[in-house]
Design a protein around this motif. Structure first.
Motif, PDB file in Angstrom:
ATOM      1  N   LEU A 272     -64.799  22.019  20.262  1.00 50.86           N
ATOM      2  CA  LEU A 272     -65.494  21.956  21.391  1.00 50.86           C
ATOM      3  C   LEU A 272     -66.655  20.776  21.380  1.00 50.86           C
ATOM      4  CD1 LEU A 272     -66.611  25.588  20.852  1.00 50.86           C
ATOM      5  CD2 LEU A 272     -64.956  24.937  22.212  1.00 50.86           C
ATOM      6  N   ASP A 273     -66.856  20.387  22.676  1.00 52.84           N
ATOM      7  CA  ASP A 273     -67.939  19.274  22.589  1.00 52.84           C
ATOM      8  C   ASP A 273     -67.186  17.871  21.967  1.00 52.84           C
ATOM      9  OD1 ASP A 273     -70.044  17.842  23.731  1.00 52.84           O
ATOM     10  OD2 ASP A 273     -71.350  18.314  21.614  1.00 52.84           O
ATOM     11  N   LEU A 274     -67.688  17.345  20.733  1.00 55.41           N
ATOM     12  CA  LEU A 274     -67.228  16.017  20.350  1.00 55.41           C
ATOM     13  C   LEU A 274     -66.471  16.765  19.008  1.00 55.41           C
ATOM     14  CD1 LEU A 274     -69.889  13.381  21.179  1.00 55.41           C
ATOM     15  CD2 LEU A 274     -67.860  13.980  22.219  1.00 55.41           C
ATOM     16  N   ASN A 275     -66.204  17.659  18.697  1.00 58.67           N
ATOM     17  CA  ASN A 275     -65.562  17.932  17.553  1.00 58.67           C
ATOM     18  C   ASN A 275     -64.103  17.757  17.685  1.00 58.67           C
ATOM     19  OD1 ASN A 275     -63.504  19.993  15.849  1.00 58.67           O
ATOM     20  ND2 ASN A 275     -65.650  19.922  14.551  1.00 58.67           N
ATOM     21  N   LEU A 276     -63.343  17.056  16.722  1.00 62.37           N
ATOM     22  CA  LEU A 276     -62.074  16.349  17.030  1.00 62.37           C
ATOM     23  C   LEU A 276     -61.184  16.963  16.099  1.00 62.37           C
ATOM     24  CD1 LEU A 276     -62.985  12.648  17.458  1.00 62.37           C
ATOM     25  CD2 LEU A 276     -62.894  14.412  19.064  1.00 62.37           C
ATOM     26  N   GLU A 277     -61.594  18.254  15.507  1.00 56.44           N
ATOM     27  CA  GLU A 277     -60.557  18.779  14.783  1.00 56.44           C
ATOM     28  C   GLU A 277     -59.267  19.869  15.336  1.00 56.44           C
ATOM     29  OE1 GLU A 277     -62.554  20.703  11.326  1.00 56.44           O
ATOM     30  OE2 GLU A 277     -64.186  20.302  12.192  1.00 56.44           O
ATOM     31  N   GLY A 278     -59.428  19.807  16.649  1.00 52.96           N
ATOM     32  CA  GLY A 278     -58.454  20.566  17.363  1.00 52.96           C
ATOM     33  C   GLY A 278     -59.028  22.013  17.907  1.00 52.96           C
TER      34      GLY A 278
END
Length: 361
Positions: A272-278
């Motif tokens: 979500l938002d700028l989290n890049l973990e998938g």
């Protein structure tokens, strides 16, 4: 991390419910494999084989002769489920039957008389394994609310809702007095399994309200037609206890005689938002402690898919004698017994008392 055994299962039935399990096997190939699907016709079998890349058969005997699975999922229309379950049990095969295991009380009693003693039948009742509900159940069982005394649910229907009420209250096969009424009111109903209709004209939809008195503990059931899909009706769950209350993800309880404390169940949802973990659910925590961990991290599955995959995996472990029974036939029979009482109370406009059935023993 230790490797997890692959669960191998067959499926009887090729309708939309059966496709849930085929889709999960495709999403989780290291964890699940379909040994074959039984369809009534060659034509339907060819369609399933082409779409899902699995072998199909016309009979359960052919399915079992090809490759012995850990268990077989029975995903057929309600009236057919008991007969297919009996056939598989007679062959000594563990079964995971769809809900409900039989359509009516006579069917439940007959099915239990025939296969209850085998210990081979589990039921795919997944709601207590849904991440949010599993986290709530962990909090309740940890005694945070003291003794649970009532559950109010407006979310899903009949036996699924009864499963949640019984599970959160810790109710077994006790007798229950059910009082239910149905009310009709206008409500827009723009979304169904078929998709968005493009029509927001209010329809006359029924809402069923029921109280379920277990003798000192109670459930309140509230369900509106198509509530699963209708975006205009939210889901609510309240668990009340002797020292506090849980409302959805909010918990308030006493920590000493003069101090009520409020806490929340917190999801770690990535992507979500700028989290890049998938896009994925990692875990759910309460007051800094993890009370639920996603057993399929990295899959990006919805909560419902996680729960269905979980009961499939648990059934595989049970069938291989590597884990406990996930949801025995007796529990599902009791859920449907109470749900049938709700429908009878609405139909007759009087309270209905359930008796102790054979599976209670």
């Amino acid at each position: 991390m230790a490797s997890v055994a692959q669960t191998r299962f067959g499926i009887v039935g090729s309708g939309w419910r059966g496709e849930f399990f085929l889709r999960l096997a495709r999403l989780l190939p290291d964890r699940m494999r379909v040994t074959g699907v039984v369809t009534r016709t060659e034509a339907r079998g060819a369609e399933v084989a082409a779409e899902w890349g699995v072998r199909t058969f016309r009979t359960t005997a052919e399915l079992l002769a090809h490759e012995r699975p850990d268990f077989v999922i029975v995903s057929v229309p309600w009236p057919v489920t008991p007969d297919v379950t009996r056939e598989l049990v007679a062959a000594g095969v563990p079964v995971l039957a769809e809900t409900p295991p039989a359509p009516d009380l006579a069917g439940l009693r007959s099915l239990w008389a025939d296969v209850g003693g085998s210990g081979l039948v589990q039921v795919a009742e997944q709601y207590l394994l849904m991440p949010g509900h599993a986290a709530r159940l962990a909090v309740v069982r940890a005694g945070v609310l003291g003794e649970p005394t009532s559950v109010q649910i407006s979310s899903t229907h009949l036996y699924h809702a009864v499963s949640l009420i019984r599970g959160l209250l810790g109710i077994g096969h006790e007798s229950a007095e059910v009082s239910a009424r149905a009310f009709v009111a206008p409500l827009a109903n723009p979304l169904s399994p078929a998709g968005w209709s493009g029509d927001d004209t209010p329809q006359q939809l029924s809402t069923t309200l029921a109280t379920i008195d277990f003798g000192g503990r109670m459930g309140l059931y509230d369900f509106t037609d198509n509530q699963w899909w209708n975006p205009l009706r939210t889901r609510r769950l309240v668990v009340r206890g002797s020292r506090g209350e849980l409302v959805d993800d909010r918990v308030i309880r006493l920590v000493d005689p003069t101090t009520p404390v409020e806490s929340f169940l917190m999801r770690r949802q990535t992507g979500l938002d700028l989290n890049l973990e998938g896009l994925d659910l990692k875990h759910i925590s309460f007051d800094g402690d993890v009370v639920y961990r996603n057993p399929f991290v990295g899959s990006g599955m919805s909560d419902d898919d996680i729960a269905v995959a979980d009961i499939v995996a648990r059934t595989g472990a049970w069938a291989r004698e590597e884990g406990p029974a996930p949801y025995p036939l007796a529990e599902a029979c009791q859920d449907h017994l109470v749900s049938l009482a709700i429908e009878e109370s609405v139909r007759t406009d009087r309270p209905v008392v359930t008796d102790a059935e054979a599976w209670a023993g």
